[in-house]
Design a protein around this motif. Sequence first.
Motif: not given
Length: 669
Positions: A211-212, A246-247, A289-290, A295-296
């Motif tokens: 998510l990050v 990568a995040a 939420d984690d 959808e950015p």
Amino acid sequence: MSQTVRRVLQRQIMPADRDLDVLPLYVDPDPAVLDADKYNVGGDKGAKELNKASLRQSVSSGTTVHPDQIVDRHAIRIEQGERLSFGSYFNAFPASYWRRWSIVDEVRLTVDLTGTGASVTVYRSMANGRSQRVDSRQVEGGDDASGSFEFVLPLRPFADGGWYWYDVTAGDQDAVVTATWDAEVPADRAESGSVTVAITTMNRPDFCAKLVGQLGEDPLVLSLLDEVLVMEQGTQKVVDSPEFPAAEKAVQGKLRIIEQGNLGGSGGYARGQLEAVKAAVSTYVLCMDDDVVCEPEGILRAVTFGDLARRPTIVGGHMFSLYSRSRLHSFGEIIQSWRWWWMSPEHVLPEWDFAARNLRSTRWLHRRVDVDFNGWFMCLIPRQVLEDVGLSLPLFIKWDDSEFGVRAKAAGYPTVTFPGAAVWHVPWTDKNDALDWQAYFHQRNRMIAALLHSPYPHGGRLIRESLNHTIAHLVSMQYSTVELRQLAMEDVLAGPDGLHAQLPTRLGEVNTLRKQYADAQLNPDPDAFPPVRRAKPSRRGHSELEVPSKRAQIITAGLLPLRQLRKPRPLSREFPEAEVAAMDAKWYRLARHDSAIVSMPDQTSAALYTRDPELFRDLVKRITDLHLKLYRRWPELAAEYRSKLPEITSPQAWEETFRPWTDVEAADD
């Protein structure tokens, strides 16, 4: 005349990973087949039920768009002679929401087309779903001709609902299309507000790290972020995930991990809210939420809508199912104040599958849905609102987001669940958190929220409904759940002073209490339970799994509690009388057995339920006494909770709760 500037409101987008499962949320290759108007259906019960069933029937023709047609994130190729509609969840323009809540009064749609003979047709819908053609243009010229077409579209005729969208038809050759929606806005609204993202995580390191990383995929989204805060409350750390490097790189130095004890979702989000309020930099706090897939573009749209809202507004996103990715969990949530329970508005159909019936074919989706709150799986909160009404209530989980929405609304700050801003999440329908340790928090926090905000002298129907639900659990042999609901009521009656102090410890105490009961002792091994055996099989036979009528359920509700006082059948003490699947574990079915093996909703384990008449008698007396006590004390308790709400939700109170961890952070620095 005041100076204005043009600001982009929405861009045409395509799925980032070309996933065919989500493609119906972006484009619609099918013709529109609008369902019946409810006023034509009429009031006959049979006709309404038949219409409701027909609404769930798929109208999809099976036509698909090939992944290779997706040129990039914002462009798609339409094959020669084919027609494609952008009247979809992510690409239609939610005109009625902009009309009701924003300062924008007209928008400009710009469609860029390449391909000789390609045409674009713009449509609008009314609140009842009927569509109207607005305008159309066509690409003129020879081979590989192109055109950029502008449509100025007023928002005035969208008071109750309605969308704008466009369809594109390819002509003599394939067509490629991109589009943007923009508007003239006051110069002081030209700049985007900035965001602190608050993610609470508990032992989901890979999900959280991904998510990050998604937050850094779009440079425009990244430019809005002041800081990404991950409140680490678990033992499986995000930093140890193989996805983490990568995040961290993707968000370019904007990530900060905050480690603290497990204070639940409300403790995690409150920490993010507190950090943003103290820093006094960000315009918004985005709670997420984690375990969601983002959808950015939805973040960009939420921030833009918040920037252009008439007043400071909480902007929430929708939740699609992570397992059935075209399926929308709910289109908006309200509090039914007489019951004090969250629900979708009456005309909203939950679990809506856009792959079966998309926006243009679904009448109810065109009516604007006004809400009381939005879940914090994706919710953009203006910092000004936090400074005015306070931070989250210290509830651990459940009702923190809904109570905040109600509290903010009472202070004049609305919540808008905004179409086109969404995440994919594990749907609540795949869980039954009313039975496990969460039952305590469901019961306690619902009652606290009602004491704070219910307009009725004794909470309306809440106490009676609580008693009914508790008895239903009791006749179902779910004794651990009943004990947790009682503990919850005792804590409610104790008043608000202990809420902060209980945050770090109550979960452990709840789990210790419930594990004393057989119905809470789960085992994944089917052979761990004795075989099913019954001296005299049930006479109900094949009808055992049928759903009884409402009248039959009412009669059963009156008779089955009396059955609980009878002595159990002797064989049931040694052998379970039945195996009951989680989907069939309803109170009216479980109450007929003296023992049963019951599987859990996630289907990974089961528990042995055993009827205990003595425990039943004891619990009936205790739950009756507690509900009577709550009824009598409701007015004084409501006054106490309401008077202490500003103190409990203040940054100062939360700073004290976080002190054991902030002191460690200070010492490490």
